[in-house]
Write a protein that holds these residues in place. Sequence first.
Motif, short mmCIF file in Angstrom:
data_model
loop_
_atom_site.label_atom_id
_atom_site.label_comp_id
_atom_site.label_asym_id
_atom_site.label_seq_id
_atom_site.Cartn_x
_atom_site.Cartn_y
_atom_site.Cartn_z
N PRO A 79 28.94 42.91 31.42
CA PRO A 79 28.61 43.01 32.85
C PRO A 79 28.74 41.65 33.53
CG PRO A 79 26.60 42.93 31.53
CD PRO A 79 27.75 42.91 30.56
N LEU A 82 26.22 40.52 36.27
CA LEU A 82 24.83 40.90 36.10
C LEU A 82 23.89 39.95 36.85
CD1 LEU A 82 23.13 42.20 32.90
CD2 LEU A 82 21.97 40.49 34.29
N TRP A 126 29.75 39.12 26.74
CA TRP A 126 28.92 38.71 27.88
C TRP A 126 28.21 37.40 27.56
CZ3 TRP A 126 23.27 39.39 28.48
CH2 TRP A 126 22.84 39.05 29.77
N VAL A 133 19.49 40.23 28.18
CA VAL A 133 19.18 41.01 29.38
C VAL A 133 17.67 41.11 29.59
CG1 VAL A 133 19.48 43.21 30.55
CG2 VAL A 133 21.29 42.35 29.06
N PRO A 321 21.76 50.27 36.62
CA PRO A 321 22.78 49.30 37.00
C PRO A 321 24.17 49.78 36.58
CG PRO A 321 20.92 48.23 35.91
CD PRO A 321 20.74 49.70 35.72
N GLY A 325 26.89 45.11 36.44
CA GLY A 325 25.57 44.57 36.15
C GLY A 325 24.70 44.51 37.39
#
Length: 492
Positions: A79, A82, A126, A133, A321, A325
């Motif tokens: 993502p 994000l 990522w 996250v 989401p 992201g």
Amino acid sequence: MPKLCCFVCLITILFQLTNLASSKRQQVPTPPLPLSPLPSFSQLKWQQRELIMFLHFGVNTFTDSEWGTGNENPEIFNPLGLDANQWVNTAAEAGVSLMILTAKHHDGFCLWPSKFTEHSVTHSPWKHGRGDVVQELVNAAKARGVDVGLYLSPWDRHDPRYGHDLQYNEYYLAQLQELLTRYGDVREIWFDGAKGSNAPNMSYYFTDWFAMVKELQSSINIFSDAGPDVRWVGNEKGFAGSTCWSTINRTSLSIGNGSIVDYLSTGDAKGTDWLPAECDVSIRKGWFWHKSETPKKLSELLEIYYNSVGRNCVMLLNVPPNTTGLISETDVQRLREFGTAIDTIFSKNLAENCFVKASSQRAGKGGGFGPENVLDDDHLRTYWAPRDGDGISDDHWIEIRAADEGLRFNVIRIQEAIGLGQRIKRHEIFVDGKLVAEGTTVGHKKLHRLENGVIDGHVVRIKIKESRAVPLISSIGLHFDPYWHPNRQSLT
């Protein structure tokens, strides 16, 4: 001798004054006895949130699926845009104070760098495998004063230990410990019994899991079909039963048991455990983001709100989401509309300047339990209580009287002082002598959206027809909902 007499007289007067003061202190009216079971401090705080948010996010977001297979390559998780601050800002603007993230869904992919598996963000592109996250959400939430919750799926379709009771339960507990020791205070931990029909046989050590959770986070609320702090409402539509008790018998519950959904939805007036219901529902059709889906209409979200928050529950709204992201702009806009609508309806209590009277009051006028308490700003600790000795089967009533110009409203709100137990079993509402609504339980909050639409009236009387003990009403509100059009379907 005269000095001695004066001294004795002085002592006598002081003694009498002390007794008089003591007597007056003893005459201060005391609150009624609580009715067990009672909520814990953390359960009360959870109930007062009313609206919280779920964030379903993971590899399913990138595969356009709901239940992953567990065979997904971590490299698909990327993502690039994000921004957890955008998630939290979106939530906070809608009045959300708690956000629950799917730290691990059924596919087994972990959104934090767990040292117990390679199936995590560590092996994704990522942030070159250095992302987390969970930490991103925690940091963003802390900055806005929003609390965080986590979901760790018991069903794991990736890990080879799944199906081996001892090994997998040790693995699961290890990950629980990571999540509950690395990221500060976690206010809710979410467990469910979801599992595919072809999944290996597996015994979850829920008792051990729950004990570990409480050891690591004493103020946390544990959610599952069987609590121990918050129960599932029994469906994923966001609707509670029209009768909804926060009390239930935990011994009648088990996680993943589809035969008890009706019991979960209604609770039990004779329940021995305080276990309020949480209503989970997604803003879209699916739980994960799908490009083909759009958010529910505002009218649908309001309908869910009235049938969850307005039925003594907390509404858990999932907002997923997307692959970038971010929460999609269409969802952001709908949430903004939803938050604005709730504020528009409930920020003004049309009854606030009205005269209030009741059938009776505990300790008489000035005793601290008068009907005027239902119009103050404390919806928990101050309340109207009927007079001592009134039977629980008697008709108790409280009445709102407007000035000469009258009132115009289409929503009636009633709240109980649930810190002393849930009591009301049946009630009726009359406006100028005409029955306009009736219902069963009240609990933290009961919202009557009037079926015939807007009413113009002068006298609103709420009758308590049946209760488990003398009813204690903490708040009453009369509100105008401009979005409610019972005779036509909203196009919003």
